[in-house]
Design a protein around this motif. Structure first.
Motif, PDB file in Angstrom:
ATOM      1  N   ASP A 100       0.819  -1.224   0.000  1.00 59.21           N
ATOM      2  CA  ASP A 100       0.000   0.000   0.000  1.00 59.21           C
ATOM      3  C   ASP A 100       0.844   1.260   0.000  1.00 59.21           C
ATOM      4  O   ASP A 100       0.458   2.275  -0.583  1.00 59.21           O
ATOM      5  N   TYR A 148       1.449   2.661  -3.389  1.00 61.61           N
ATOM      6  CA  TYR A 148       0.265   3.233  -4.034  1.00 61.61           C
ATOM      7  C   TYR A 148      -0.150   4.554  -3.388  1.00 61.61           C
ATOM      8  O   TYR A 148      -0.734   5.415  -4.047  1.00 61.61           O
ATOM      9  N   LYS A 196       2.444   8.833  -3.921  1.00 69.90           N
ATOM     10  CA  LYS A 196       2.701   9.416  -5.238  1.00 69.90           C
ATOM     11  C   LYS A 196       3.656  10.599  -5.161  1.00 69.90           C
ATOM     12  O   LYS A 196       4.543  10.767  -6.002  1.00 69.90           O
ATOM     13  N   TYR A 215      -0.490   6.076 -12.775  1.00 71.28           N
ATOM     14  CA  TYR A 215       0.353   5.811 -11.608  1.00 71.28           C
ATOM     15  C   TYR A 215       0.143   4.392 -11.062  1.00 71.28           C
ATOM     16  O   TYR A 215       1.107   3.623 -10.892  1.00 71.28           O
ATOM     17  N   ASP A 216      -1.108   4.021 -10.786  1.00 72.48           N
ATOM     18  CA  ASP A 216      -1.366   2.706 -10.184  1.00 72.48           C
ATOM     19  C   ASP A 216      -0.923   1.577 -11.104  1.00 72.48           C
ATOM     20  O   ASP A 216      -0.393   0.551 -10.633  1.00 72.48           O
ATOM     21  N   ASP A 221       1.654  -1.387 -10.255  1.00 73.00           N
ATOM     22  CA  ASP A 221       1.286  -2.791 -10.496  1.00 73.00           C
ATOM     23  C   ASP A 221       2.369  -3.493 -11.312  1.00 73.00           C
ATOM     24  O   ASP A 221       2.815  -4.598 -10.963  1.00 73.00           O
TER      25      ASP A 221
END
Length: 309
Positions: free
Chosen positions: A235, A238, A241, A287-288, A292
């Motif tokens: 987490d 994520y 940023k 971004y995510d 990933d």
């Protein structure tokens, strides 16, 4: 003793102290070095020494003359700091104001000192305006430009200033600063490497040291967890940023450190994956999805038999 409360750069301390003792202070200086290593503190202390009214140069700054008292209270009429006005630039209007004030003769001291902090953020118009003052400064005026990137300055400005280069601090000097200022040190050796010799960055990282512990845990779990577990543990990536560049660089440091201890092509490949992620993020990729992909690719390096590629 001059510069007694500033950590590091002892050669610079000697150079500036000797110039005071020899009464050989020049009209314009560039204080150049990476962010957070104390350039501005050096500039202020040097200004205090220049302005001090003590007749004995070995005692400057004496801390008890009128000049020193006014300087310590940020109320010295012969001293001025110019810095980013809007958080972005130093504008021509600020330099014009400097020129107005510099034309007035000193009031308390025999000299006047002007520090332009973050001077590499002067607009071109501001630089051209300052150039006129650097070409013909009043005999009593000293201008100190504090900056990190001299390539942003006009060559004509650089050529008219004496450059003082500041070295990054050692890890032991950063730890000394923490100890002297009663700051709790929770750094491991890899976080110290991430500081890059900057006390400013060390203070910034100190407030989020737990995030870097999480990164350690993620990397050490690459060969032990399935990908779902790994994503669930990550987490911090994520949610960070605004701090992702530091976290990615910290990952690089960990893998390079592992590579030194035990050569393994997986560590090199992970560094390549991290660098690819940096490029994607700099080009405004989602971004995510970048995170990933980062985690999946690194996990695959350590779990080839389960690779999805």
């Amino acid at each position: 003793m001059s510069f007694e409360n500033i950590i590091g750069n002892n050669k610079v301390k000697t150079l500036l102290s000797n110039s005071i003792q020899a009464n050989n202070v020049l009209h314009s200086y560039l204080f150049v070095g990476s962010d957070g290593i104390g350039k501005f503190l050096f500039a202020k202390e040097f200004a205090n020494m220049i302005l001090c009214n003590s007749e004995d140069p070995l005692t400057k700054p004496c801390k008890h003359c009128t000049s020193c008292i006014q300087f310590s209270s940020d109320n010295h009429p012969d001293f001025m700091v110019i810095d980013l006005e809007d958080g972005k630039n130093i504008k021509i209007e600020q330099i014009r104001y400097l020129q107005e004030k510099i034309a007035e003769k000193p009031i308390v001291s025999s000299k006047k000192v002007y520090i332009i902090n973050n001077s590499d953020f002067m607009t071109k118009e501001a630089q051209n305006c300052l150039l006129k003052t650097l070409e013909e400064p009043p005999e009593y005026a000293i201008i100190i430009l504090v900056l990190s990137n001299e390539n942003k300055l006009l060559n004509t400005i650089i050529s008219r200033c004496t450059k003082i280069f500041f070295q990054a601090l050692s890890n032991s000097e950063i730890l000394e600063y923490f100890s002297n200022n009663n700051i709790n040190n929770t750094f491991n050796s890899n976080i110290l490497k991430l500081c890059s010799g900057s006390i400013g960055k060390a203070i910034e990282l100190q407030s989020s040291a737990i995030h870097y512990d999480n990164i350690d845990s993620i990397i050490n779990s690459l060969d032990k967890k399935n990908i779902i577990d790994l994503l669930g543990q990550s987490d911090i990536l994520y949610q960070s940023k605004d701090n992702i560049s530091n976290l990615l660089e910290y990952m690089n440091i960990i893998f390079m450190d592992k590579l030194i201890d035990n050569y393994n092509i997986r560590y090199i490949n992970c560094v390549k994956i991290i660098e690819q992620t940096k490029k994607k993020l700099s080009s405004n990729a989602n971004y995510d999805m970048c995170i990933d992909n980062l985690l999946l690719k690194m996990w695959e390096e350590f779990n080839e038999e389960y690779s999805w590629s």
